[in-house]
Design a protein around this motif. Sequence first.
Motif, PDB file in Angstrom:
ATOM      1  N   PHE A  12       0.832  -1.196   0.000  1.00 14.85           N
ATOM      2  CA  PHE A  12       0.000   0.000   0.000  1.00 14.85           C
ATOM      3  C   PHE A  12       0.870   1.251   0.000  1.00 14.85           C
ATOM      4  O   PHE A  12       2.011   1.234   0.440  1.00 14.85           O
ATOM      5  N   LEU A  13       0.322   2.339  -0.530  1.00 15.62           N
ATOM      6  CA  LEU A  13       0.999   3.624  -0.675  1.00 15.62           C
ATOM      7  C   LEU A  13       2.272   3.547  -1.522  1.00 15.62           C
ATOM      8  O   LEU A  13       3.113   4.425  -1.451  1.00 15.62           O
ATOM      9  N   GLY A  14       2.431   2.487  -2.288  1.00 12.41           N
ATOM     10  CA  GLY A  14       3.583   2.353  -3.183  1.00 12.41           C
ATOM     11  C   GLY A  14       4.898   2.113  -2.471  1.00 12.41           C
ATOM     12  O   GLY A  14       5.955   2.361  -3.037  1.00 12.41           O
ATOM     13  N   LEU A  15       4.852   1.628  -1.243  1.00 13.12           N
ATOM     14  CA  LEU A  15       6.090   1.392  -0.498  1.00 13.12           C
ATOM     15  C   LEU A  15       6.891   0.216  -1.038  1.00 13.12           C
ATOM     16  O   LEU A  15       8.093   0.119  -0.791  1.00 13.12           O
ATOM     17  N   ASP A  16       6.233  -0.674  -1.778  1.00 17.91           N
ATOM     18  CA  ASP A  16       6.952  -1.838  -2.304  1.00 17.91           C
ATOM     19  C   ASP A  16       7.955  -1.459  -3.382  1.00 17.91           C
ATOM     20  O   ASP A  16       8.892  -2.198  -3.643  1.00 17.91           O
ATOM     21  N   ARG A  17       7.800  -0.314  -4.018  1.00 13.43           N
ATOM     22  CA  ARG A  17       8.784   0.059  -5.040  1.00 13.43           C
ATOM     23  C   ARG A  17      10.105   0.511  -4.411  1.00 13.43           C
ATOM     24  O   ARG A  17      11.139   0.497  -5.055  1.00 13.43           O
ATOM     25  N   PHE A  18      10.077   0.899  -3.116  1.00 12.84           N
ATOM     26  CA  PHE A  18      11.326   1.208  -2.418  1.00 12.84           C
ATOM     27  C   PHE A  18      12.031  -0.065  -1.972  1.00 12.84           C
ATOM     28  O   PHE A  18      13.238  -0.064  -1.778  1.00 12.84           O
ATOM     29  N   GLY A  19      11.272  -1.097  -1.785  1.00 16.50           N
ATOM     30  CA  GLY A  19      11.840  -2.364  -1.354  1.00 16.50           C
ATOM     31  C   GLY A  19      11.871  -3.374  -2.472  1.00 16.50           C
ATOM     32  O   GLY A  19      11.454  -4.510  -2.295  1.00 16.50           O
ATOM     33  N   SER A  20      12.339  -2.968  -3.635  1.00 21.29           N
ATOM     34  CA  SER A  20      12.421  -3.891  -4.764  1.00 21.29           C
ATOM     35  C   SER A  20      13.789  -3.783  -5.427  1.00 21.29           C
ATOM     36  O   SER A  20      14.447  -2.749  -5.360  1.00 21.29           O
ATOM     37  N   VAL A  21      14.177  -4.876  -6.056  1.00 17.72           N
ATOM     38  CA  VAL A  21      15.480  -4.962  -6.708  1.00 17.72           C
ATOM     39  C   VAL A  21      15.259  -5.421  -8.144  1.00 17.72           C
ATOM     40  O   VAL A  21      14.480  -6.336  -8.400  1.00 17.72           O
ATOM     41  N   GLN A  22      15.937  -4.777  -9.067  1.00 17.26           N
ATOM     42  CA  GLN A  22      15.848  -5.133 -10.481  1.00 17.26           C
ATOM     43  C   GLN A  22      16.908  -6.189 -10.797  1.00 17.26           C
ATOM     44  O   GLN A  22      18.089  -5.988 -10.516  1.00 17.26           O
ATOM     45  N   VAL A  23      16.473  -7.320 -11.350  1.00 11.16           N
ATOM     46  CA  VAL A  23      17.396  -8.376 -11.765  1.00 11.16           C
ATOM     47  C   VAL A  23      17.194  -8.649 -13.247  1.00 11.16           C
ATOM     48  O   VAL A  23      16.113  -8.445 -13.783  1.00 11.16           O
ATOM     49  N   SER A  24      18.257  -9.082 -13.904  1.00 14.56           N
ATOM     50  CA  SER A  24      18.142  -9.370 -15.341  1.00 14.56           C
ATOM     51  C   SER A  24      18.976 -10.594 -15.685  1.00 14.56           C
ATOM     52  O   SER A  24      19.958 -10.912 -15.012  1.00 14.56           O
ATOM     53  N   GLY A  25      18.535 -11.268 -16.729  1.00 11.96           N
ATOM     54  CA  GLY A  25      19.237 -12.443 -17.218  1.00 11.96           C
ATOM     55  C   GLY A  25      19.255 -12.447 -18.733  1.00 11.96           C
ATOM     56  O   GLY A  25      18.306 -12.006 -19.378  1.00 11.96           O
ATOM     57  N   THR A  26      20.335 -12.925 -19.302  1.00 12.13           N
ATOM     58  CA  THR A  26      20.505 -12.934 -20.753  1.00 12.13           C
ATOM     59  C   THR A  26      20.978 -14.312 -21.193  1.00 12.13           C
ATOM     60  O   THR A  26      21.793 -14.937 -20.516  1.00 12.13           O
ATOM     61  N   ALA A  27      20.449 -14.744 -22.336  1.00 11.35           N
ATOM     62  CA  ALA A  27      20.888 -16.015 -22.919  1.00 11.35           C
ATOM     63  C   ALA A  27      20.945 -15.871 -24.433  1.00 11.35           C
ATOM     64  O   ALA A  27      20.119 -15.180 -25.036  1.00 11.35           O
ATOM     65  N   THR A  28      21.927 -16.509 -25.036  1.00  5.91           N
ATOM     66  CA  THR A  28      22.085 -16.491 -26.486  1.00  5.91           C
ATOM     67  C   THR A  28      22.200 -17.935 -26.978  1.00  5.91           C
ATOM     68  O   THR A  28      22.941 -18.736 -26.410  1.00  5.91           O
ATOM     69  N   GLN A  29      21.461 -18.226 -28.038  1.00  8.26           N
ATOM     70  CA  GLN A  29      21.500 -19.546 -28.669  1.00  8.26           C
ATOM     71  C   GLN A  29      21.661 -19.359 -30.171  1.00  8.26           C
ATOM     72  O   GLN A  29      21.230 -18.354 -30.731  1.00  8.26           O
ATOM     73  N   THR A  30      22.249 -20.330 -30.820  1.00  8.02           N
ATOM     74  CA  THR A  30      22.419 -20.305 -32.265  1.00  8.02           C
ATOM     75  C   THR A  30      21.516 -21.357 -32.891  1.00  8.02           C
ATOM     76  O   THR A  30      21.461 -22.495 -32.425  1.00  8.02           O
ATOM     77  N   VAL A  31      20.814 -20.941 -33.944  1.00  8.78           N
ATOM     78  CA  VAL A  31      19.948 -21.874 -34.662  1.00  8.78           C
ATOM     79  C   VAL A  31      20.844 -22.877 -35.384  1.00  8.78           C
ATOM     80  O   VAL A  31      21.844 -22.518 -36.004  1.00  8.78           O
ATOM     81  N   SER A  32      20.493 -24.139 -35.300  1.00  8.03           N
ATOM     82  CA  SER A  32      21.280 -25.190 -35.915  1.00  8.03           C
ATOM     83  C   SER A  32      21.390 -24.976 -37.421  1.00  8.03           C
ATOM     84  O   SER A  32      20.445 -24.528 -38.077  1.00  8.03           O
ATOM     85  N   ARG A  33      22.507 -25.315 -37.989  1.00 11.52           N
ATOM     86  CA  ARG A  33      22.656 -25.161 -39.440  1.00 11.52           C
ATOM     87  C   ARG A  33      21.825 -26.184 -40.192  1.00 11.52           C
ATOM     88  O   ARG A  33      21.639 -26.086 -41.386  1.00 11.52           O
ATOM     89  N   PHE A  34      21.320 -27.179 -39.477  1.00 12.06           N
ATOM     90  CA  PHE A  34      20.443 -28.165 -40.102  1.00 12.06           C
ATOM     91  C   PHE A  34      18.964 -27.872 -39.864  1.00 12.06           C
ATOM     92  O   PHE A  34      18.108 -28.718 -40.161  1.00 12.06           O
ATOM     93  N   ALA A  35      18.648 -26.694 -39.306  1.00 14.00           N
ATOM     94  CA  ALA A  35      17.249 -26.362 -39.038  1.00 14.00           C
ATOM     95  C   ALA A  35      16.486 -26.213 -40.336  1.00 14.00           C
ATOM     96  O   ALA A  35      16.961 -25.644 -41.324  1.00 14.00           O
ATOM     97  N   GLY A  36      15.298 -26.733 -40.349  1.00 20.49           N
ATOM     98  CA  GLY A  36      14.444 -26.628 -41.532  1.00 20.49           C
ATOM     99  C   GLY A  36      14.720 -27.677 -42.589  1.00 20.49           C
ATOM    100  O   GLY A  36      14.025 -27.739 -43.606  1.00 20.49           O
ATOM    101  N   VAL A  37      15.753 -28.488 -42.398  1.00 23.12           N
ATOM    102  CA  VAL A  37      16.064 -29.529 -43.355  1.00 23.12           C
ATOM    103  C   VAL A  37      15.223 -30.745 -42.993  1.00 23.12           C
ATOM    104  O   VAL A  37      15.325 -31.301 -41.916  1.00 23.12           O
ATOM    105  N   GLY A  38      14.361 -31.144 -43.906  1.00 20.66           N
ATOM    106  CA  GLY A  38      13.460 -32.267 -43.644  1.00 20.66           C
ATOM    107  C   GLY A  38      14.148 -33.594 -43.862  1.00 20.66           C
ATOM    108  O   GLY A  38      15.183 -33.688 -44.520  1.00 20.66           O
ATOM    109  N   PRO A  39      13.548 -34.680 -43.350  1.00 16.33           N
ATOM    110  CA  PRO A  39      14.146 -36.005 -43.507  1.00 16.33           C
ATOM    111  C   PRO A  39      14.059 -36.531 -44.910  1.00 16.33           C
ATOM    112  O   PRO A  39      13.352 -36.227 -45.753  1.00 16.33           O
TER     113      PRO A  39
END
Length: 181
Positions: free
Chosen positions: A154-181
């Motif tokens: 209440f009264l917006g007090l939770d924004r004083f007691g909050s912490v910003q966290v972030s996460g990052t991930a990178t992946q590469t699409v397979s060179r065989f993606a989209g190649v059918g059997p």
Amino acid sequence: MPPSRRWTDRVDRLRVVRISVDRISVDRISVDRLGAGGGDERGSASLEFLTVGILLLVPLVYLVMAIAAIQGGALAVEGAARHAARVAVLSEDARDVRSAVERSVRISLADYGIAPEATSVELTCEPAGGCSEPGARVRVEVDATVVLPLFPSFLGLDRFGSVQVSGTATQTVSRFAGVGP
């Protein structure tokens, strides 16, 4: 002559009892009554210990709870970003990648109790053309706000007691993606 300040001078009566059993000799000294000030503080050490212990224990417990909440949030966003990047790489429909990523982030963060409105997801692909091309690099960044425990909303007090966290991930699409059997 001023009164002596040594404790031995303030002892009214000192008894020494000597007990000998064969070769073992034990001396027992008992002090019946000390002079002024000795008997006034009896039992206050435990009260002082409890008071100081509680005053130190409460902040320490809160610190552990706050660190646990922040660590849980950091693990949540890292796991959500990694899972979303995998979903984006494995997605076959290029039009549906964005919604699949947001859905996987929402589900991953719900496991940790982080509200979806407290998060943001950014999806970038290199080359800029498509996230489903073979060899494309997909980067997912997840930001979330972790509210510390015991902060009222209440009264917006939770924004004083909050912490910003972030996460990052990178992946590469397979060179065989989209190649059918």
